[in-house]
Design an enzyme around this catalytic site. Structure first.
Site, PDB file in Angstrom:
ATOM      1  CD  GLN A   6      25.727  -1.195  47.550  1.00  0.00           C
ATOM      2  OE1 GLN A   6      25.229  -0.357  46.830  1.00  0.00           O
ATOM      3  NE2 GLN A   6      26.036  -2.409  47.117  1.00  0.00           N
ATOM      4  CB  VAL A  28      20.059  -0.180  56.355  1.00  0.00           C
ATOM      5  CG1 VAL A  28      20.779   0.859  55.506  1.00  0.00           C
ATOM      6  CG2 VAL A  28      18.678  -0.482  55.782  1.00  0.00           C
ATOM      7  CG  ASP A  29      19.740  -6.511  56.046  1.00  0.00           C
ATOM      8  OD1 ASP A  29      20.840  -6.692  56.601  1.00  0.00           O
ATOM      9  OD2 ASP A  29      19.476  -6.963  54.910  1.00  0.00           O
ATOM     10  CG  HIS A  50      24.067   2.839  51.468  1.00  0.00           C
ATOM     11  ND1 HIS A  50      23.548   2.199  50.367  1.00  0.00           N
ATOM     12  CD2 HIS A  50      25.088   3.602  50.994  1.00  0.00           C
ATOM     13  CE1 HIS A  50      24.241   2.545  49.281  1.00  0.00           C
ATOM     14  NE2 HIS A  50      25.177   3.387  49.643  1.00  0.00           N
ATOM     15  CB  CYS A  97      21.773  16.880  70.451  1.00  0.00           C
ATOM     16  SG  CYS A  97      21.144  15.211  70.787  1.00  0.00           S
ATOM     17  N   GLY A 104      25.146  -9.675  45.059  1.00  0.00           N
ATOM     18  CA  GLY A 104      23.756  -9.216  45.147  1.00  0.00           C
ATOM     19  C   GLY A 104      23.562  -7.713  45.148  1.00  0.00           C
ATOM     20  CD  GLU A 160      18.131  -8.777  37.026  1.00  0.00           C
ATOM     21  OE1 GLU A 160      17.222  -9.513  36.604  1.00  0.00           O
ATOM     22  OE2 GLU A 160      17.985  -7.582  37.305  1.00  0.00           O
TER      23      GLU A 160
HETATM   24  P1  OAD Z   1      19.240  -3.329  44.292  1.00  0.00           P
HETATM   25  O1  OAD Z   1      17.833  -3.625  44.642  1.00  0.00           O
HETATM   26  O2  OAD Z   1      19.525  -2.169  43.430  1.00  0.00           O
HETATM   27  O3  OAD Z   1      19.888  -4.592  43.603  1.00  0.00           O
HETATM   28  C1  OAD Z   1      19.761  -5.875  44.152  1.00  0.00           C
HETATM   29  C2  OAD Z   1      20.527  -6.832  43.256  1.00  0.00           C
HETATM   30  O4  OAD Z   1      20.486  -8.100  43.855  1.00  0.00           O
HETATM   31  C3  OAD Z   1      19.948  -6.963  41.853  1.00  0.00           C
HETATM   32  O5  OAD Z   1      21.001  -6.808  40.910  1.00  0.00           O
HETATM   33  C4  OAD Z   1      19.373  -8.370  41.831  1.00  0.00           C
HETATM   34  O6  OAD Z   1      19.503  -8.992  40.564  1.00  0.00           O
HETATM   35  C5  OAD Z   1      20.237  -9.058  42.853  1.00  0.00           C
HETATM   36  N1  OAD Z   1      19.607 -10.193  43.538  1.00  0.00           N
HETATM   37  C6  OAD Z   1      18.320 -10.330  43.945  1.00  0.00           C
HETATM   38  N2  OAD Z   1      18.147 -11.476  44.610  1.00  0.00           N
HETATM   39  C7  OAD Z   1      19.349 -12.105  44.628  1.00  0.00           C
HETATM   40  C8  OAD Z   1      19.835 -13.325  45.177  1.00  0.00           C
HETATM   41  N3  OAD Z   1      19.034 -14.149  45.838  1.00  0.00           N
HETATM   42  N4  OAD Z   1      21.141 -13.633  44.996  1.00  0.00           N
HETATM   43  C9  OAD Z   1      21.968 -12.795  44.326  1.00  0.00           C
HETATM   44  N5  OAD Z   1      21.568 -11.639  43.793  1.00  0.00           N
HETATM   45  C10 OAD Z   1      20.289 -11.281  43.944  1.00  0.00           C
HETATM   46  O7  OAD Z   1      20.037  -3.242  45.677  1.00  0.00           O
HETATM   47  P2  OAD Z   1      21.463  -2.596  45.957  1.00  0.00           P
HETATM   48  O8  OAD Z   1      22.383  -2.782  44.818  1.00  0.00           O
HETATM   49  O9  OAD Z   1      21.879  -3.080  47.284  1.00  0.00           O
HETATM   50  O10 OAD Z   1      20.404   2.841  49.046  1.00  0.00           O
HETATM   51  O11 OAD Z   1      21.048  -1.081  46.038  1.00  0.00           O
HETATM   52  C11 OAD Z   1      21.994  -0.149  46.425  1.00  0.00           C
HETATM   53  C12 OAD Z   1      21.326   0.966  47.167  1.00  0.00           C
HETATM   54  O12 OAD Z   1      20.221   1.493  46.419  1.00  0.00           O
HETATM   55  C13 OAD Z   1      20.684   0.550  48.470  1.00  0.00           C
HETATM   56  O13 OAD Z   1      21.603   0.483  49.529  1.00  0.00           O
HETATM   57  C14 OAD Z   1      19.694   1.642  48.692  1.00  0.00           C
HETATM   58  C15 OAD Z   1      19.110   1.741  47.307  1.00  0.00           C
HETATM   59  O14 OAD Z   1      18.552   2.965  46.981  1.00  0.00           O
HETATM   60  C16 OAD Z   1      19.836   3.718  49.852  1.00  0.00           C
HETATM   61  O15 OAD Z   1      18.712   3.564  50.309  1.00  0.00           O
HETATM   62  C17 OAD Z   1      20.696   4.867  50.170  1.00  0.00           C
END
Ligand code: OAD
Length: 284
Positions: free
Chosen positions: A132, A134-135, A150, A161, A218, A246
């Protein structure tokens, strides 16, 4: 555009409460869970990995919903929707330019690298990485094929275009950037209320249905349709291993749930598989 196909939090779901203090789980249960996770990875002939912002956290890229997450300081409806871009393209571009400045200095971490090793151990036909994020850090780490659900912050797309190309200038000037045709360029990412890139979800779902193991790394598992992928696996009795700092909504239904940092746990999870692959190659 159906709700199921939009990358928006499922109705009724809440972001997990921010945990101020990380309390490690009981050692015995944790060691057994880690051993089970390692066995599952070692013995699986194929695997699908779904990653979220957490895998890049230790590279210095902010997550969205954590204690320092982007959605704690910014409103997605102001910055990450087609309506926001139509209303104020400069503001949206300034935010993406700021994120690009943060991401460009980030390096892949041990978690990204462990997934490259897993891909090499399984072979490209038996491994699928779905992100998910984009980095672009999976690509930078060396992952050969990545399904970007994403989009990709390093690509831009013309709103007129539809021409799409890589754009790595940081900072990007002038803002907002324009296409050769004169149309406004936008970041080639998926915004709220938008469908996923054509074919990406279908490809990911097909890979999940055909695999022996799914790793979920993550991600808060709150954003659909990505969050549906592990559920498809569980319904098909395919084991699911979750790694997160978590508990997430997937925690109790997962085959194995490991609380900890991806950069620490992923190398441990794939180690046995990598050793086995190296040994097999030496014996050939
Ligand atoms: P979130 O920010 O919602 O969740 C990140 C998760 O990573 C959380 O559950 C944290 O507990 C966990 N986390 C943080 N640091 C960690 C580490 N070092 N090791 C393991 N886990 C860790 O991010 P996503 O689930 O990726 O979409 O979010 C999904 C989408 O929501 C993103 O792609 C973005 C956002 O809105 C769009 O922008 C369309």
């Amino acid at each position: 555009m159906s709700t199921q196909a939009d990358p928006v939090p499922k109705q009724g779901s809440k972001a997990p409460a921010a945990s101020c203090l990380y309390v490690p789980p009981p050692v015995e249960g944790y060691a057994a869970a880690l051993a089970r996770g390692r066995d599952l990875v070692r013995d699986a002939p194929s695997a699908v990995v779904l990653t979220g912002a957490g895998i890049s956290a230790e590279s210095g890229v902010p997550t969205f919903r954590g204690p320092d997450g982007l959605w704690r300081s910014f409103r997605p409806e102001d910055l990450a929707t087609p309506a926001a871009f139509a209303n104020d393209p400069l503001l949206v571009w300034q935010w993406y330019d700021w994120r690009r400045e943060r991401i460009v200095v980030a390096k892949p971490n041990a978690g990204h690298r462990a997934l490259v090793e897993l891909e090499q151990a399984l072979g490209p036909r038996c491994f699928t990485l779905v992100t998910q994020n984009v980095d672009g850090l999976h690509r930078l780490a060396g992952s050969a094929a990545v399904i970007h659900l994403h989009g990709d912050i390093w690509f831009v797309r013309c709103t007129v275009c539809e021409e799409r190309h890589e754009e790595r200038s940081v900072p990007l000037r002038p803002l907002p950037p324009r296409c050769a045709c004169g149309g406004l360029l936008r970041p080639d990412v998926v915004w709220f209320n938008e469908p996923l890139p054509a074919g990406a979800l279908e490809q990911a779902m097909a890979a999940v249905r055909a695999t022996d193991l799914v790793l979920v790394i993550g991600t808060s598992s709150l954003v659909y349709p990505a969050a549906a992928l592990p559920k498809i696996a569980l319904e098909a009795h395919i084991p699911v291993v979750v790694v997160n700092l978590e508990p997430t909504p997937l925690w109790h239904s997962a085959t194995v749930a490991l609380q900890g940092a991806a950069a620490e746990l992923l190398p441990q999870l794939v180690e046995g598989k990598v050793h086995r692959a190296v040994k097999a190659a030496q014996e050939r």
